[in-house]
Design a protein around this motif. Structure first.
Motif, PDB file in Angstrom:
ATOM      1  N   VAL A 171       0.849  -1.194   0.000  1.00  0.00           N
ATOM      2  CA  VAL A 171       0.000   0.000   0.000  1.00  0.00           C
ATOM      3  C   VAL A 171       0.884   1.243   0.000  1.00  0.00           C
ATOM      4  O   VAL A 171       1.699   1.451   0.898  1.00  0.00           O
ATOM      5  N   MET A 172       0.712   2.067  -1.042  1.00  0.00           N
ATOM      6  CA  MET A 172       1.556   3.250  -1.218  1.00  0.00           C
ATOM      7  C   MET A 172       0.722   4.512  -0.982  1.00  0.00           C
ATOM      8  O   MET A 172      -0.289   4.717  -1.664  1.00  0.00           O
ATOM      9  N   ASP A 173       1.131   5.315  -0.031  1.00  0.00           N
ATOM     10  CA  ASP A 173       0.383   6.546   0.272  1.00  0.00           C
ATOM     11  C   ASP A 173       0.766   7.640  -0.723  1.00  0.00           C
ATOM     12  O   ASP A 173       1.431   8.616  -0.390  1.00  0.00           O
ATOM     13  N   HIS A 174       0.355   7.441  -1.966  1.00  0.00           N
ATOM     14  CA  HIS A 174       0.683   8.385  -3.033  1.00  0.00           C
ATOM     15  C   HIS A 174      -0.304   8.171  -4.169  1.00  0.00           C
ATOM     16  O   HIS A 174      -1.099   7.236  -4.149  1.00  0.00           O
ATOM     17  N   PHE A 175      -0.259   9.061  -5.187  1.00  0.00           N
ATOM     18  CA  PHE A 175      -1.138   8.867  -6.346  1.00  0.00           C
ATOM     19  C   PHE A 175      -0.349   8.365  -7.557  1.00  0.00           C
ATOM     20  O   PHE A 175      -0.913   8.146  -8.626  1.00  0.00           O
ATOM     21  N   MET A 176       0.970   8.175  -7.370  1.00  0.00           N
ATOM     22  CA  MET A 176       1.799   7.681  -8.475  1.00  0.00           C
ATOM     23  C   MET A 176       2.984   6.912  -7.898  1.00  0.00           C
ATOM     24  O   MET A 176       3.272   6.987  -6.704  1.00  0.00           O
ATOM     25  N   CYS A 177       3.675   6.185  -8.762  1.00  0.00           N
ATOM     26  CA  CYS A 177       4.881   5.465  -8.327  1.00  0.00           C
ATOM     27  C   CYS A 177       6.062   6.423  -8.343  1.00  0.00           C
ATOM     28  O   CYS A 177       6.339   7.047  -9.373  1.00  0.00           O
ATOM     29  N   ASP A 178       6.725   6.552  -7.218  1.00  0.00           N
ATOM     30  CA  ASP A 178       7.935   7.375  -7.177  1.00  0.00           C
ATOM     31  C   ASP A 178       8.958   6.699  -6.267  1.00  0.00           C
ATOM     32  O   ASP A 178       8.655   5.735  -5.572  1.00  0.00           O
ATOM     33  N   MET A 179      10.168   7.229  -6.277  1.00  0.00           N
ATOM     34  CA  MET A 179      11.284   6.556  -5.615  1.00  0.00           C
ATOM     35  C   MET A 179      11.059   6.337  -4.123  1.00  0.00           C
ATOM     36  O   MET A 179      11.132   5.211  -3.633  1.00  0.00           O
ATOM     37  N   TYR A 180      10.792   7.400  -3.367  1.00  0.00           N
ATOM     38  CA  TYR A 180      10.747   7.260  -1.914  1.00  0.00           C
ATOM     39  C   TYR A 180       9.585   6.388  -1.425  1.00  0.00           C
ATOM     40  O   TYR A 180       9.788   5.539  -0.546  1.00  0.00           O
ATOM     41  N   PRO A 181       8.363   6.536  -1.971  1.00  0.00           N
ATOM     42  CA  PRO A 181       7.297   5.616  -1.548  1.00  0.00           C
ATOM     43  C   PRO A 181       7.649   4.147  -1.830  1.00  0.00           C
ATOM     44  O   PRO A 181       7.337   3.262  -1.031  1.00  0.00           O
ATOM     45  N   LEU A 182       8.333   3.886  -2.958  1.00  0.00           N
ATOM     46  CA  LEU A 182       8.733   2.512  -3.290  1.00  0.00           C
ATOM     47  C   LEU A 182       9.816   1.999  -2.339  1.00  0.00           C
ATOM     48  O   LEU A 182       9.755   0.864  -1.873  1.00  0.00           O
ATOM     49  N   LEU A 183      10.799   2.851  -2.046  1.00  0.00           N
ATOM     50  CA  LEU A 183      11.885   2.438  -1.145  1.00  0.00           C
ATOM     51  C   LEU A 183      11.353   2.108   0.248  1.00  0.00           C
ATOM     52  O   LEU A 183      11.869   1.226   0.925  1.00  0.00           O
ATOM     53  N   GLU A 184      10.306   2.811   0.666  1.00  0.00           N
ATOM     54  CA  GLU A 184       9.738   2.554   1.994  1.00  0.00           C
ATOM     55  C   GLU A 184       9.015   1.202   2.067  1.00  0.00           C
ATOM     56  O   GLU A 184       8.814   0.662   3.149  1.00  0.00           O
ATOM     57  N   LEU A 185       8.605   0.650   0.904  1.00  0.00           N
ATOM     58  CA  LEU A 185       7.897  -0.632   0.886  1.00  0.00           C
ATOM     59  C   LEU A 185       8.846  -1.824   0.729  1.00  0.00           C
ATOM     60  O   LEU A 185       8.438  -2.974   0.893  1.00  0.00           O
ATOM     61  N   ALA A 186      10.113  -1.562   0.383  1.00  0.00           N
ATOM     62  CA  ALA A 186      11.066  -2.663   0.149  1.00  0.00           C
ATOM     63  C   ALA A 186      11.397  -3.374   1.462  1.00  0.00           C
ATOM     64  O   ALA A 186      11.451  -2.750   2.525  1.00  0.00           O
ATOM     65  N   CYS A 187      11.616  -4.716   1.354  1.00  0.00           N
ATOM     66  CA  CYS A 187      11.924  -5.521   2.562  1.00  0.00           C
ATOM     67  C   CYS A 187      13.433  -5.595   2.780  1.00  0.00           C
ATOM     68  O   CYS A 187      13.998  -6.684   2.935  1.00  0.00           O
ATOM     69  N   THR A 188      14.090  -4.486   2.742  1.00  0.00           N
ATOM     70  CA  THR A 188      15.537  -4.465   2.962  1.00  0.00           C
ATOM     71  C   THR A 188      15.944  -3.059   3.371  1.00  0.00           C
ATOM     72  O   THR A 188      15.142  -2.123   3.266  1.00  0.00           O
TER      73      THR A 188
END
Length: 309
Positions: A171-188
């Motif tokens: 679940v991404m708290d955004h309206f588009m895919c961007d770097m920081y929201p994606l990095l926060e979802l990574a399991c590392t």
């Protein structure tokens, strides 16, 4: 060890959960998108169809309009569909494509704004040599460099995210895919990748913004030696360029010049540089430019006259 990726899609929380607010935003963003595409296409057609707009400045302006039309199309249709949908999702491949396109066009625009600043510098500070310095070959070289710069920046961003393990939260708290929201979802741990994002995105924005402001400072300083009419014309052109530069770079610096973290204000700021700035660019450049306005009037008169025959 191969990467673990159980995530096939991301759920976007969008701009708001309020249905009435979503409807209002849909109407507003649809109007903005229509104005953006039509405004930028109008500039391109005017420059291509008008012999009076043959200088490199208008060549770059037509190209900027093309970039803005494509850039807003990378987000606006998806954003509009999501505002009408109950469940807002984006598949992993579509998310990667959106990320790539966003950074490709944004970085190409960064390099193009540098070319436009250099063009104004030569036109105002070395007017007698303008056409020999800014010849067709140089203009095309600038375009090639802006695409190459955009492409390499975009590939670095994509590669750094694509190989990350996504194993649960989607679940991404955004309206588009961007770097920081994606990095926060990574399991590392993404600290080092976050630093490459700051170096690759934030540093480019920061350094280029400072360089552009310095170059426009030099240009404005040199206007002391110009006559009243020349100074007025140059000030009008430069002020519109500086407005576009500030609108583009200030949100970019805010979002990318910091360690990996997302703030609630990121979404409205992202709206500024993905939706609003591409619409304002054609307005800023045409309203402050008498040559552009005259060329548009002539073009419309010509079209109306041929339509009557």
């Amino acid at each position: 060890m191969g990467k673990v990726n159980n995530v096939t899609e991301f759920v976007l929380l969008g701009l708001t959960q309020d249905p009435s607010a979503q409807t209002a935003l849909f109407v507003m963003f649809l109007l903005i998108y229509i104005v953006t595409v039509l405004g930028n296409l109008l500039i391109m057609v005017t420059v291509l169809a008008s012999s009076s707009l043959g200088s490199p400045m208008y060549f770059f302006l037509a190209y900027l309009s093309l970039l803005d039309a494509f850039y807003s199309t990378a987000f606006s249709p998806k954003l509009l569909i999501d505002l009408l949908s109950d469940r807002k999702t984006i598949s992993f491949p579509a998310c990667m494509v959106q990320l790539f396109i966003e950074h490709l066009f944004a970085a190409a625009e960064v390099f193009l704004l540098v070319a436009m600043a250099y063009d104004r510098y030569v036109a105002i500070c070395k007017p007698l040599h303008y056409l020999t310095i800014m010849n067709r070959k140089v203009c095309i070289l600038f375009l090639v460099v802006s695409w190459a710069g955009g492409f390499s920046h975009s590939v670095i961003q994509l590669v750094s995210v694509y190989n990350l393990p996504f194993c649960g939260p989607n679940v991404m708290d955004h309206f588009m895919c961007d770097m920081y929201p994606l990095l926060e979802l990574a399991c590392t741990d993404t600290y080092l990748i976050g630093l490459t994002v700051v170096a690759n995105g934030g540093a480019i924005c920061m350094v280029v913004f400072i360089l552009l402001l310095l170059s426009y400072g030099i240009i404005l300083n040199s206007l002391k030696t110009h006559g009243q009419e020349g100074r007025r014309k140059a000030l009008s052109t430069c002020s519109s360029h500086i407005t576009v530069v500030v609108l583009f770079f200030v949100p970019c610096i805010f979002v990318y010049v910091r360690p990996v973290s997302t703030f609630p204000i990121d979404k409205p700021i992202s709206v500024v540089f993905t939706v609003i700035t591409p619409m304002l660019n054609p307005l800023i450049y045409t309203l402050r430019n008498s040559e552009m306005k005259n060329a548009m009037k002539k073009l419309w008169c010509r079209k109306l006259n041929t339509g009557r025959i």
